[in-house]
Scaffold this motif. Structure first.
Motif, PDB file in Angstrom:
ATOM      1  N   GLN A 193     -25.059 -57.776  51.132  1.00  0.00           N
ATOM      2  CA  GLN A 193     -23.712 -57.247  50.859  1.00  0.00           C
ATOM      3  C   GLN A 193     -23.822 -55.778  50.452  1.00  0.00           C
ATOM      4  O   GLN A 193     -24.459 -55.463  49.447  1.00  0.00           O
ATOM      5  CB  GLN A 193     -23.060 -58.043  49.730  1.00  0.00           C
ATOM      6  N   ARG A 194     -23.167 -54.918  51.223  1.00  0.00           N
ATOM      7  CA  ARG A 194     -23.311 -53.471  50.999  1.00  0.00           C
ATOM      8  C   ARG A 194     -22.990 -53.054  49.564  1.00  0.00           C
ATOM      9  O   ARG A 194     -23.682 -52.216  48.984  1.00  0.00           O
ATOM     10  CB  ARG A 194     -22.420 -52.695  51.964  1.00  0.00           C
ATOM     11  N   ALA A 195     -21.913 -53.609  48.995  1.00  0.00           N
ATOM     12  CA  ALA A 195     -21.522 -53.192  47.635  1.00  0.00           C
ATOM     13  C   ALA A 195     -22.611 -53.559  46.626  1.00  0.00           C
ATOM     14  O   ALA A 195     -22.864 -52.828  45.663  1.00  0.00           O
ATOM     15  CB  ALA A 195     -20.195 -53.838  47.245  1.00  0.00           C
ATOM     16  N   GLU A 196     -23.268 -54.691  46.873  1.00  0.00           N
ATOM     17  CA  GLU A 196     -24.353 -55.135  45.992  1.00  0.00           C
ATOM     18  C   GLU A 196     -25.561 -54.204  46.118  1.00  0.00           C
ATOM     19  O   GLU A 196     -26.249 -53.923  45.139  1.00  0.00           O
ATOM     20  CB  GLU A 196     -24.781 -56.559  46.376  1.00  0.00           C
ATOM     21  N   VAL A 197     -25.816 -53.747  47.329  1.00  0.00           N
ATOM     22  CA  VAL A 197     -26.946 -52.837  47.551  1.00  0.00           C
ATOM     23  C   VAL A 197     -26.689 -51.531  46.799  1.00  0.00           C
ATOM     24  O   VAL A 197     -27.573 -51.004  46.121  1.00  0.00           O
ATOM     25  CB  VAL A 197     -27.146 -52.555  49.059  1.00  0.00           C
ATOM     26  N   GLN A 198     -25.466 -51.030  46.915  1.00  0.00           N
ATOM     27  CA  GLN A 198     -25.120 -49.777  46.224  1.00  0.00           C
ATOM     28  C   GLN A 198     -25.261 -49.957  44.708  1.00  0.00           C
ATOM     29  O   GLN A 198     -25.815 -49.094  44.023  1.00  0.00           O
ATOM     30  CB  GLN A 198     -23.677 -49.378  46.579  1.00  0.00           C
ATOM     31  N   ARG A 199     -24.790 -51.107  44.203  1.00  0.00           N
ATOM     32  CA  ARG A 199     -24.914 -51.365  42.757  1.00  0.00           C
ATOM     33  C   ARG A 199     -26.389 -51.416  42.348  1.00  0.00           C
ATOM     34  O   ARG A 199     -26.780 -50.879  41.301  1.00  0.00           O
ATOM     35  CB  ARG A 199     -24.221 -52.701  42.396  1.00  0.00           C
ATOM     36  N   LEU A 200     -27.210 -52.064  43.174  1.00  0.00           N
ATOM     37  CA  LEU A 200     -28.648 -52.160  42.873  1.00  0.00           C
ATOM     38  C   LEU A 200     -29.265 -50.758  42.744  1.00  0.00           C
ATOM     39  O   LEU A 200     -29.999 -50.479  41.789  1.00  0.00           O
ATOM     40  CB  LEU A 200     -29.348 -52.951  43.986  1.00  0.00           C
ATOM     41  N   ILE A 201     -28.972 -49.893  43.712  1.00  0.00           N
ATOM     42  CA  ILE A 201     -29.571 -48.546  43.669  1.00  0.00           C
ATOM     43  C   ILE A 201     -29.029 -47.770  42.460  1.00  0.00           C
ATOM     44  O   ILE A 201     -29.789 -47.093  41.754  1.00  0.00           O
ATOM     45  CB  ILE A 201     -29.305 -47.779  44.988  1.00  0.00           C
ATOM     46  N   ASP A 202     -27.730 -47.889  42.205  1.00  0.00           N
ATOM     47  CA  ASP A 202     -27.143 -47.186  41.044  1.00  0.00           C
ATOM     48  C   ASP A 202     -27.821 -47.643  39.752  1.00  0.00           C
ATOM     49  O   ASP A 202     -28.182 -46.832  38.900  1.00  0.00           O
ATOM     50  CB  ASP A 202     -25.634 -47.459  40.949  1.00  0.00           C
ATOM     51  N   GLN A 203     -28.004 -48.955  39.614  1.00  0.00           N
ATOM     52  CA  GLN A 203     -28.636 -49.479  38.389  1.00  0.00           C
ATOM     53  C   GLN A 203     -30.115 -49.102  38.326  1.00  0.00           C
ATOM     54  O   GLN A 203     -30.641 -48.847  37.246  1.00  0.00           O
ATOM     55  CB  GLN A 203     -28.469 -51.005  38.315  1.00  0.00           C
ATOM     56  N   ALA A 204     -30.757 -49.077  39.481  1.00  0.00           N
ATOM     57  CA  ALA A 204     -32.183 -48.706  39.525  1.00  0.00           C
ATOM     58  C   ALA A 204     -32.353 -47.259  39.054  1.00  0.00           C
ATOM     59  O   ALA A 204     -33.258 -46.948  38.282  1.00  0.00           O
ATOM     60  CB  ALA A 204     -32.737 -48.885  40.939  1.00  0.00           C
ATOM     61  N   VAL A 205     -31.484 -46.372  39.537  1.00  0.00           N
ATOM     62  CA  VAL A 205     -31.553 -44.957  39.135  1.00  0.00           C
ATOM     63  C   VAL A 205     -31.251 -44.831  37.638  1.00  0.00           C
ATOM     64  O   VAL A 205     -31.921 -44.087  36.912  1.00  0.00           O
ATOM     65  CB  VAL A 205     -30.561 -44.109  39.966  1.00  0.00           C
ATOM     66  N   ALA A 206     -30.263 -45.586  37.173  1.00  0.00           N
ATOM     67  CA  ALA A 206     -29.831 -45.471  35.768  1.00  0.00           C
ATOM     68  C   ALA A 206     -30.897 -45.975  34.786  1.00  0.00           C
ATOM     69  O   ALA A 206     -30.960 -45.503  33.648  1.00  0.00           O
ATOM     70  CB  ALA A 206     -28.532 -46.251  35.570  1.00  0.00           C
ATOM     71  N   TRP A 207     -31.763 -46.895  35.234  1.00  0.00           N
ATOM     72  CA  TRP A 207     -32.739 -47.530  34.322  1.00  0.00           C
ATOM     73  C   TRP A 207     -33.590 -46.498  33.576  1.00  0.00           C
ATOM     74  O   TRP A 207     -33.670 -46.513  32.347  1.00  0.00           O
ATOM     75  CB  TRP A 207     -33.617 -48.509  35.115  1.00  0.00           C
ATOM     76  N   GLN A 208     -34.246 -45.590  34.337  1.00  0.00           N
ATOM     77  CA  GLN A 208     -35.087 -44.547  33.695  1.00  0.00           C
ATOM     78  C   GLN A 208     -34.562 -43.146  34.009  1.00  0.00           C
ATOM     79  O   GLN A 208     -35.241 -42.165  33.729  1.00  0.00           O
ATOM     80  CB  GLN A 208     -36.532 -44.637  34.209  1.00  0.00           C
ATOM     81  N   GLY A 209     -33.401 -43.092  34.693  1.00  0.00           N
ATOM     82  CA  GLY A 209     -32.826 -41.786  35.034  1.00  0.00           C
ATOM     83  C   GLY A 209     -33.305 -41.232  36.363  1.00  0.00           C
ATOM     84  O   GLY A 209     -32.842 -40.179  36.803  1.00  0.00           O
ATOM     85  N   HIS A 210     -34.246 -41.933  37.006  1.00  0.00           N
ATOM     86  CA  HIS A 210     -34.703 -41.480  38.329  1.00  0.00           C
ATOM     87  C   HIS A 210     -35.321 -42.649  39.089  1.00  0.00           C
ATOM     88  O   HIS A 210     -35.772 -43.632  38.493  1.00  0.00           O
ATOM     89  CB  HIS A 210     -35.710 -40.332  38.219  1.00  0.00           C
ATOM     90  N   LEU A 211     -35.330 -42.504  40.416  1.00  0.00           N
ATOM     91  CA  LEU A 211     -35.982 -43.486  41.290  1.00  0.00           C
ATOM     92  C   LEU A 211     -36.859 -42.701  42.266  1.00  0.00           C
ATOM     93  O   LEU A 211     -36.360 -41.854  43.004  1.00  0.00           O
ATOM     94  CB  LEU A 211     -34.932 -44.301  42.058  1.00  0.00           C
TER      95      LEU A 211
END
Ligand code: NAP
Length: 257
Positions: free
Chosen positions: A73-91
């Motif tokens: 699900q595209r919206a879930e993928v976008q949320r995953l990347i947003d949360q991944a970036v937010a975890w430590q501030g970078h991916l």
């Protein structure tokens, strides 16, 4: 690790997301990236399947978290990347590994099977690459590693949607590399050969196909998930800064035959 190995292959200070890392190849790769020093994000559809993995990695002293998301699900993928970036501030490293396969002859292949496979294996991969790519472009660095297949090169039997999706993953890898290589982002793919995981359980259980496959692998054995560890660390590391747009087969010699 010697200074040389640390500089060339060490991932300390890097954040890596491996999609579909609750089991199989993704689990082996997230363990390897963590052992090489990266802070790692584990993903799968259900939080319950991520907890044992993050607990195992945390017990080694690694920094890790789990983010459940359905890559179909595209919206879930976008949320995953947003949360991944937010975890430590970078991916810094994205491994697009989550993938599914549906076996049925082409004439009987349903729309539901076709769509499910293309949604996860191709649409999810592009959405993740685009979202992570925007973040990496802004930072001027990043590593994207897509998990392709021998069916990136060959057509397979009874898996038309899977072959179409993995062929496209190879071309997407090159297309993104062409756009992003000069901007500090390397985009490569690993094409695993026949590996012992849940994904190939039906093939392993089919005595005839299993024998045919084994007889064609020059290495004389099926691959194990751990066979991808070195390649994924290399492609995530400083040693691969001039390597981009490639699909690297880790296949016991299959493609050379
Ligand atoms: P696997 O053992 O079936 O594991 C698949 C992984 O993907 C699991 O962690 C699963 O997590 C996750 N996943 C599946 N659907 C998902 C979704 N919608 N959203 C998020 N995560 C999802 O498969 P594998 O053999 O390790 O395969 C991994 C990748 O390698 C796939 O892209 C596959 O096509 C490719 N590959 C495998 C082989 C092989 O021989 N095994 C060969 C070539 C390429 P949950 O079930 O916890 O959600």
């Amino acid at each position: 690790m010697s200074d040389f190995l640390q500089q060339k292959f060490g991932l300390r200070g890097k954040v890596a997301l491996v999609t579909g890392s609750s089991r199989g190849l993704g689990l082996a790769m997230v363990r390897a990236l963590s052992a090489a020093g990266a802070d790692v994000i584990v993903n799968g559809r259900a939080a319950a399947s991520l907890a044992p993995v993050t607990a195992e990695l945390a017990a080694t002293g690694a920094k890790t978290t789990g983010i459940a998301a359905d890559l179909g699900q595209r919206a879930e993928v976008q949320r995953l990347i947003d949360q991944a970036v937010a975890w430590q501030g970078h991916l810094d490293i994205l491994v697009n590994n989550a993938g599914i396969i549906r076996r049925a002859p082409a004439a009987e292949h349903s729309d539901a099977d076709w769509d499910a496979v293309l949604d996860v294996n191709l649409n999810g991969v592009f959405t993740a690459c685009r979202a992570a790519g925007r973040h990496m472009l802004a930072r001027g660095s990043g590593k994207i590693i897509n998990i392709a297949s021998l069916l990136t090169f060959f057509g397979g039997i009874n898996v038309p949607g899977y072959a179409a999706s993995k062929g496209a993953v190879g071309q997407l890898t090159k297309a993104l590399s062409n756009e992003w290589a000069a901007k500090g982002i390397q985009v490569n793919a690993i094409a695993p050969g026949y590996m012992r995981t849940d994904n190939t359980a039906a093939l392993q259980a089919d005595a005839v196909r299993s024998k045919e496959i084994l007889s064609r692998i020059p290495a004389g054995r099926w691959g194990e998930p751990g066979d991808l560890e070195g390649t994924v660390v290399f492609l995530a590391s400083a040693s691969s800064h001039f390597l981009t747009g490639q699909v690297i087969a880790v296949d016991g010699g299959w493609c050379g035959r």
